[in-house]
Design a protein around this motif. Structure first.
Motif, short mmCIF file in Angstrom:
data_model
loop_
_atom_site.label_atom_id
_atom_site.label_comp_id
_atom_site.label_asym_id
_atom_site.label_seq_id
_atom_site.Cartn_x
_atom_site.Cartn_y
_atom_site.Cartn_z
N GLN A 17 0.83 -1.18 0.00
CA GLN A 17 0.00 0.00 0.00
C GLN A 17 0.87 1.25 0.00
N VAL A 18 0.31 2.33 -0.53
CA VAL A 18 1.03 3.59 -0.56
C VAL A 18 1.13 4.15 0.84
N GLN A 19 2.35 4.51 1.23
CA GLN A 19 2.57 5.13 2.52
C GLN A 19 3.49 6.33 2.35
N LEU A 20 3.18 7.39 3.07
CA LEU A 20 3.99 8.59 3.10
C LEU A 20 4.23 8.95 4.56
N GLU A 21 5.47 9.18 4.91
CA GLU A 21 5.80 9.48 6.29
C GLU A 21 6.72 10.70 6.36
N GLU A 22 6.21 11.76 6.97
CA GLU A 22 6.98 12.99 7.10
C GLU A 22 7.87 12.94 8.34
N GLY A 27 11.23 15.57 10.31
CA GLY A 27 12.06 16.77 10.26
C GLY A 27 11.45 18.01 10.86
N GLY A 28 10.20 17.93 11.29
CA GLY A 28 9.58 19.08 11.91
C GLY A 28 10.16 19.35 13.28
N GLY A 29 9.82 20.50 13.81
CA GLY A 29 10.32 20.88 15.11
C GLY A 29 10.07 22.34 15.37
N SER A 30 10.73 22.85 16.39
CA SER A 30 10.61 24.24 16.78
C SER A 30 11.88 24.99 16.44
N VAL A 31 11.71 26.19 15.92
CA VAL A 31 12.84 26.99 15.51
C VAL A 31 12.51 28.47 15.70
N GLN A 32 13.53 29.26 15.91
CA GLN A 32 13.36 30.71 16.00
C GLN A 32 13.15 31.31 14.62
N ALA A 33 12.45 32.43 14.58
CA ALA A 33 12.29 33.14 13.32
C ALA A 33 13.65 33.41 12.69
N GLY A 34 13.72 33.20 11.40
CA GLY A 34 14.97 33.35 10.68
C GLY A 34 15.75 32.06 10.54
N GLY A 35 15.32 31.03 11.25
CA GLY A 35 16.01 29.76 11.21
C GLY A 35 15.57 28.89 10.05
N SER A 36 16.08 27.68 10.04
CA SER A 36 15.84 26.75 8.95
C SER A 36 15.45 25.37 9.45
N LEU A 37 14.70 24.67 8.65
CA LEU A 37 14.37 23.28 8.88
C LEU A 37 14.31 22.58 7.53
N ARG A 38 14.59 21.29 7.55
CA ARG A 38 14.46 20.47 6.36
C ARG A 38 13.51 19.33 6.65
N LEU A 39 12.39 19.31 5.94
CA LEU A 39 11.42 18.26 6.08
C LEU A 39 11.69 17.16 5.06
N SER A 40 11.38 15.94 5.45
CA SER A 40 11.49 14.81 4.56
C SER A 40 10.17 14.07 4.52
N CYS A 41 9.90 13.46 3.39
CA CYS A 41 8.73 12.62 3.22
C CYS A 41 9.18 11.35 2.54
N ALA A 42 9.17 10.26 3.27
CA ALA A 42 9.59 8.98 2.74
C ALA A 42 8.40 8.22 2.19
N GLY A 43 8.50 7.83 0.93
CA GLY A 43 7.43 7.10 0.29
C GLY A 43 7.75 5.62 0.20
N TYR A 85 -3.04 10.60 -2.04
CA TYR A 85 -2.31 9.96 -0.96
C TYR A 85 -1.68 11.03 -0.09
N TRP A 86 -1.78 10.82 1.21
CA TRP A 86 -1.35 11.83 2.17
C TRP A 86 -0.61 11.20 3.34
N GLY A 87 0.40 11.90 3.82
CA GLY A 87 1.03 11.53 5.06
C GLY A 87 0.26 12.11 6.23
N GLN A 88 0.68 11.78 7.42
CA GLN A 88 -0.04 12.25 8.61
C GLN A 88 0.45 13.59 9.13
N GLY A 89 1.56 14.08 8.62
CA GLY A 89 2.00 15.42 8.94
C GLY A 89 3.06 15.50 10.01
N THR A 90 3.78 16.61 9.99
CA THR A 90 4.79 16.91 10.99
C THR A 90 4.67 18.38 11.38
#
Length: 124
Positions: A1-6, A8-24, A113-118
Motif C-alpha cells: 500500500q502507498v505510505q507517506l511518512e513525514e 524533520g519538523g520541530g521548533s525553531v526561532q524566526a529566521g532559522g531553517s528546517l528540512r522536512l522529509s517525506c519517505a514514500g 495519498y497523504w502523510g499524517q503530517g509533521t
C-alpha cells in the motif's frame, strides 16, 4: 500500500531553517507528482510547494525564495528545505502524492495519498 511518512519538523526561532522529509513506500515514487501542504489552526489547508514527476517545482508566493522542494527518486524521498522561517510558517506540514501529472500542483484535491503530517513551529 502507498505510505507517506513525514519527518524533520520541530521548533525553531524566526529566521532559522528546517528540512522536512517525506519517505514514500509501496509505489513507484519516480512517477508520482508530489507536494507539501500546511495547515495552521483555524486556517484552510495551503499548498506550499509541489514538484512533478519531471522535477519541475511550483511554489506558493508566500514561500517563494525561502523554501526549496526537491526529490531524490533513488531514495523515494521528498524534501522541503525551509529557510528564513517566519512565525506565519507555523503549521502542520503534510506531504501528498498523485500517480502522474497534476493540473494544479498546489491544490489539495489533486492528490489522493497523504502523510499524517509533521509539526513546524516558528517562534518570534
Amino acid at each position: 500500500q502507498v505510505q507517506l511518512e513525514e519527518s524533520g519538523g520541530g521548533s525553531v526561532q524566526a529566521g532559522g531553517s528546517l528540512r522536512l522529509s517525506c519517505a514514500g513506500s509501496g509505489f513507484t515514487f519516480s512517477t508520482y507528482s508530489m507536494a507539501w501542504f500546511r495547515q495552521a489552526p483555524g486556517k484552510e489547508r495551503e499548498g506550499v510547494a509541489g514538484i512533478d514527476e519531471r522535477g519541475t517545482p511550483a511554489y506558493a508566493e508566500s514561500v517563494k525564495g525561502r523554501f526549496t522542494i526537491s526529490r531524490d527518486n533513488a531514495k523515494d524521498t521528498l524534501y522541503l528545505e525551509m529557510n528564513y522561517l517566519k512565525p506565519e510558517d507555523t503549521a502542520i506540514y503534510s506531504c501528498a502524492a498523485y500517480p502522474g501529472p497534476v493540473a494544479h500542483a498546489l491544490r489539495s484535491y489533486e492528490y489522493n495519498y497523504w502523510g499524517q503530517g509533521t509539526q513546524v513551529t516558528v517562534s518570534s
